[in-house]
Design a protein around this motif. Sequence first.
Motif, PDB file in Angstrom:
ATOM      1  N   LEU A 297       4.010 -10.447   1.269  1.00 18.29           N
ATOM      2  CA  LEU A 297       2.834 -10.641   2.104  1.00 18.29           C
ATOM      3  C   LEU A 297       2.490  -9.320   2.780  1.00 18.29           C
ATOM      4  O   LEU A 297       3.359  -8.667   3.370  1.00 18.29           O
ATOM      5  CB  LEU A 297       3.095 -11.720   3.158  1.00 18.29           C
ATOM      6  CG  LEU A 297       3.585 -13.082   2.632  1.00 18.29           C
ATOM      7  CD1 LEU A 297       3.755 -14.062   3.780  1.00 18.29           C
ATOM      8  CD2 LEU A 297       2.630 -13.649   1.586  1.00 18.29           C
ATOM      9  N   ILE A 298       1.234  -8.916   2.687  1.00 19.43           N
ATOM     10  CA  ILE A 298       0.782  -7.640   3.230  1.00 19.43           C
ATOM     11  C   ILE A 298      -0.332  -7.909   4.235  1.00 19.43           C
ATOM     12  O   ILE A 298      -1.283  -8.656   3.954  1.00 19.43           O
ATOM     13  CB  ILE A 298       0.277  -6.715   2.110  1.00 19.43           C
ATOM     14  CG1 ILE A 298       1.414  -6.421   1.126  1.00 19.43           C
ATOM     15  CG2 ILE A 298      -0.282  -5.420   2.678  1.00 19.43           C
ATOM     16  CD1 ILE A 298       0.975  -5.715  -0.124  1.00 19.43           C
ATOM     17  N   GLU A 299      -0.204  -7.310   5.408  1.00 22.54           N
ATOM     18  CA  GLU A 299      -1.198  -7.474   6.461  1.00 22.54           C
ATOM     19  C   GLU A 299      -1.571  -6.108   7.014  1.00 22.54           C
ATOM     20  O   GLU A 299      -0.715  -5.359   7.486  1.00 22.54           O
ATOM     21  CB  GLU A 299      -0.647  -8.362   7.577  1.00 22.54           C
ATOM     22  CG  GLU A 299      -1.693  -8.758   8.597  1.00 22.54           C
ATOM     23  CD  GLU A 299      -1.207  -9.865   9.533  1.00 22.54           C
ATOM     24  OE1 GLU A 299      -1.929 -10.170  10.489  1.00 22.54           O
ATOM     25  OE2 GLU A 299      -0.111 -10.413   9.282  1.00 22.54           O
ATOM     26  N   ASN A 300      -2.854  -5.779   6.904  1.00 19.55           N
ATOM     27  CA  ASN A 300      -3.360  -4.479   7.371  1.00 19.55           C
ATOM     28  C   ASN A 300      -2.580  -3.311   6.782  1.00 19.55           C
ATOM     29  O   ASN A 300      -2.246  -2.345   7.472  1.00 19.55           O
ATOM     30  CB  ASN A 300      -3.351  -4.427   8.899  1.00 19.55           C
ATOM     31  CG  ASN A 300      -4.277  -5.454   9.527  1.00 19.55           C
ATOM     32  OD1 ASN A 300      -5.321  -5.789   8.948  1.00 19.55           O
ATOM     33  ND2 ASN A 300      -3.903  -5.974  10.676  1.00 19.55           N
ATOM     34  N   GLY A 301      -2.272  -3.421   5.483  1.00 19.12           N
ATOM     35  CA  GLY A 301      -1.635  -2.321   4.780  1.00 19.12           C
ATOM     36  C   GLY A 301      -0.139  -2.224   4.965  1.00 19.12           C
ATOM     37  O   GLY A 301       0.497  -1.288   4.463  1.00 19.12           O
ATOM     38  N   ILE A 302       0.482  -3.177   5.682  1.00 15.25           N
ATOM     39  CA  ILE A 302       1.924  -3.146   5.942  1.00 15.25           C
ATOM     40  C   ILE A 302       2.547  -4.439   5.452  1.00 15.25           C
ATOM     41  O   ILE A 302       1.994  -5.533   5.636  1.00 15.25           O
ATOM     42  CB  ILE A 302       2.194  -2.966   7.450  1.00 15.25           C
ATOM     43  CG1 ILE A 302       1.636  -1.632   7.930  1.00 15.25           C
ATOM     44  CG2 ILE A 302       3.690  -3.048   7.760  1.00 15.25           C
ATOM     45  CD1 ILE A 302       1.710  -1.438   9.427  1.00 15.25           C
ATOM     46  N   ILE A 303       3.714  -4.341   4.801  1.00 19.71           N
ATOM     47  CA  ILE A 303       4.433  -5.540   4.366  1.00 19.71           C
ATOM     48  C   ILE A 303       4.875  -6.320   5.598  1.00 19.71           C
ATOM     49  O   ILE A 303       5.602  -5.800   6.453  1.00 19.71           O
ATOM     50  CB  ILE A 303       5.647  -5.166   3.501  1.00 19.71           C
ATOM     51  CG1 ILE A 303       5.189  -4.534   2.181  1.00 19.71           C
ATOM     52  CG2 ILE A 303       6.510  -6.399   3.222  1.00 19.71           C
ATOM     53  CD1 ILE A 303       6.304  -4.017   1.312  1.00 19.71           C
TER      54      ILE A 303
END
Length: 254
Positions: free
Chosen positions: A28-34
């Motif tokens: 899961l990636i959120e705003n370019g961060i795992i």
Amino acid sequence: RGTNNFKMKISGKIVDIHSREIYPGEILIENGIISDIIRNGKSEDHYIIPGLIDSHVHIESSMVTPGSFAIAAVSRGTTGLVSDPHEVANVLGVEGVKFMLEDSRKTPVKFFFGAPSCVPATTYETSGAVINHENIDELLRMDEIKYLSEMMNFPGVINDDPEIIDKLNIAVKYNKPIDGHAPALRGENLKKYISSGITTDHECTSLDEALEKINLGMKILIREGSAARNLEALKPLLRSHPDKVMLCSDDLHP
């Protein structure tokens, strides 16, 4: 990257290089961060692995700019490049290095540029520019210049050439790594070369040579480029000394 509330999910067989496992799951990636990694029992056909960091490359050998090189490299899984802008510096000096920095900012690929240590490569060459120890100081003061590029003048190191020693000392002053280039260097000369603070070598062509350098504290860059190919000879190191080796291309044709 940088977009608020941007979320995505990638599914596949996750290759965990730390636990040395391969398992099906979702990233899961959120705003370019795992943000999370979830194991599941789903059968997937493809693998998810960390991007390759090419540990030593001369982008100019490919006859394209950093931006164009990045387009080709990232499509094949390379996300980081430790690049020595030695060849453009041979023509344009410090301005050539600054051009490479500027062009690389146009891409999301991570570029780690060094300050070319040997311009010209030897005193027998005619080049378009010279980079002396004062220029090295100017470059290594920059945050974007991460290391002193390959020290090809190993005779200068061994014989205490004042200009070479000044360049090495400047890298030490700024606490930046020194990349090596020492083909077939062995024994006491190798020990002196390493004792100057040089930490890597990408010129090994035999397992014995690589093991001697590893035992003296060096990291070995296994090279598989367009001209020089050493993977076949050095690949046992991937099992015997995985924490002491990296992969690099050095020079790639377009």
